[in-house]
Design an enzyme around this catalytic site. Structure first.
Site, PDB file in Angstrom:
ATOM      1  CB  CYS A  82      -0.935   0.002   1.198  1.00 44.00           C
ATOM      2  SG  CYS A  82      -2.069  -1.402   1.220  1.00 44.00           S
ATOM      3  N   GLY A 118      -6.693 -10.106  -1.324  1.00 40.36           N
ATOM      4  CA  GLY A 118      -6.396 -11.516  -1.123  1.00 40.36           C
ATOM      5  C   GLY A 118      -4.998 -11.861  -1.603  1.00 40.36           C
ATOM      6  CB  CYS A 213      -9.963   2.205   2.630  1.00 40.34           C
ATOM      7  SG  CYS A 213      -8.799   0.837   2.452  1.00 40.34           S
TER       8      CYS A 213
END
Length: 393
Positions: A82, A118, A213
């Site tokens: 991220c 995932g 989010c």
């Protein structure tokens, strides 16, 4: 001698839900063209490109920048979970600061699928192989999305330590929606009340659905350059990077067992300390912050890790509204990941874009009055944390 690194162009696409976005390279090209137009330079002036994305085949970065031009420049693909967008920005900054290039493009994009994140490869060790055992030891494993279990577990640990109300986490989501209502690029612009947020389905205590989010598609870009390049092109008083740091996990992320530390608290705290020391600017001097609010629990924890409030003081900070307009520091004026959206590879560059607009005074309805100092925090489990300080004289 380190060279000053200026941010002379930024751009981003409107963020969208999975299934409704253009192709990844089209989004990337749109953000790139906007950044070039903002900088007022042609693509031929760019000497290197660092391109971030998480979900995609190798050399998607090349496919994306080829839409901007076929100039033979080095293109480096970046994947840091991220924090990917800020990792691309970090590499671009290093190239300029070290005198290796005069003008560099940092680009990030993501075309995500519906549903929770995932694992893509099930035939090898998961990169979270050191993190998951901490969670298993402390709280086991449930049917909730793994990221929600991790950040929710950290929020729950904080609640047990400080007696924090569940509604305190909901207040963060309420703020995010309010801020996003003024952002035309945000995925969710509908204002929600605290009651609506708390009444949404529980994902993992203390998180409800509106405190998580969403998977998002979109792209962001930034053009970085040296002082000499800016002067040559007549660019006056640009926003610049006053300091930047990237940290990865410390031993304390795993021992002693703590969900708060496992999800990156110490990485954030250390990166922020390095940035404050390098820039000579402290948390009390910051006007506006874009931080990694993938879940409301992480925004709460990050207030303290960045030193925006004392440890244990986040609940008072939130209820006193010191995290919004009229308070001590405006956090996530864009709506943040919670409401603007979180296309993993683009997030860091979308944060950069928002903060550059804020320091230029061009953020329209979201504008933080008199903003001169901005801080960016982008976190990726697995792990990496990038903290960046921006200024405009």
């Amino acid at each position: 001698m380190k060279q000053r690194v200026n941010v002379i162009g930024v751009g981003m696409t409107q963020f969208t839900k999975p299934g409704s976005s253009p192709e990844y390279y089209e989004m990337a090209a749109e953000a790139g063209r906007k950044a070039l137009a903002d900088a007022g330079i042609p693509y031929e002036s760019v000497e290197q490109a660092f391109v971030g994305y998480v979900y995609g085949d190798s050399t998607c970065g090349q496919r994306s920048v080829y839409e901007l031009g076929l100039t033979g420049i080095p293109v480096v693909n970046v994947n840091n979970n991220c924090s990917t967008g800020s990792s691309a920005l970090y590499l671009a900054r290093q190239a300029i600061e070290g005198g290796l290039a005069e003008c560099v493009l940092a680009l990030g994009f993501e075309k995500m699928s519906k549903g929770a994140l995932g694992t893509m490869f099930n035939d090898r060790e998961n990169p979270m192989g050191l993190h998951v055992p901490v969670m298993l030891d402390l709280q086991g494993f449930s049917s909730a999305p793994p990221a929600a279990q991790m950040f929710g577990g950290a929020g729950r640990e904080y609640r047990w330590q400080h007696g924090t109300k569940k509604e305190t986490f909901g207040k963060i989501a309420e703020k995010a929606r309010k801020h996003a209502s003024n952002n035309p690029y945000a995925l969710f612009g509908q204002v929600l009340s605290l009651e609506e947020i708390m009444a949404s389905p529980e994902v993992f205590d203390p998180l409800t659905r509106f405190q998580c989010c969403p998977p998002t598609c979109g792209a962001g870009a930034a053009i970085l350059c040296s002082e000499a390049f800016a002067k040559k092109h007549g660019i006056k008083n640009p926003v610049y990077i006053a300091a930047q740091s990237m940290t990865t996990d410390y031993a304390s992320s795993f021992e002693p067992r703590s969900m708060i530390k496992m999800v990156g608290y110490d990485m954030t705290q250390a990166a922020a300390k390095q940035v404050y020391e390098e820039s000579g600017i402290g948390p009390d001097d910051i006007d506006v912050v874009e931080l990694h609010d993938c879940f409301t629990a992480n925004e709460l924890l990050t207030y303290e890790a960045l030193g925006l409030c004392p440890e244990g003081g986040a609940e008072k900070f939130i209820w006193d509204e010191d995290n919004t307009y009229g308070g001590k520091v405006v956090t996530n004026p864009s709506g943040g990941l919670l409401s603007k959206g979180h296309p993993l590879g683009a997030t860091g560059l979308a944060q950069c874009t928002e903060l550059v607009w804020q320091l230029r005074g061009t953020a329209e309805k979201r504008q933080v009055s008199g903003a001169q100092v901005a801080l960016q925090h982008n976190l990726g489990l697995g792990g990496a944390c990038v903290v960046t300080m921006y200024r405009r004289d």
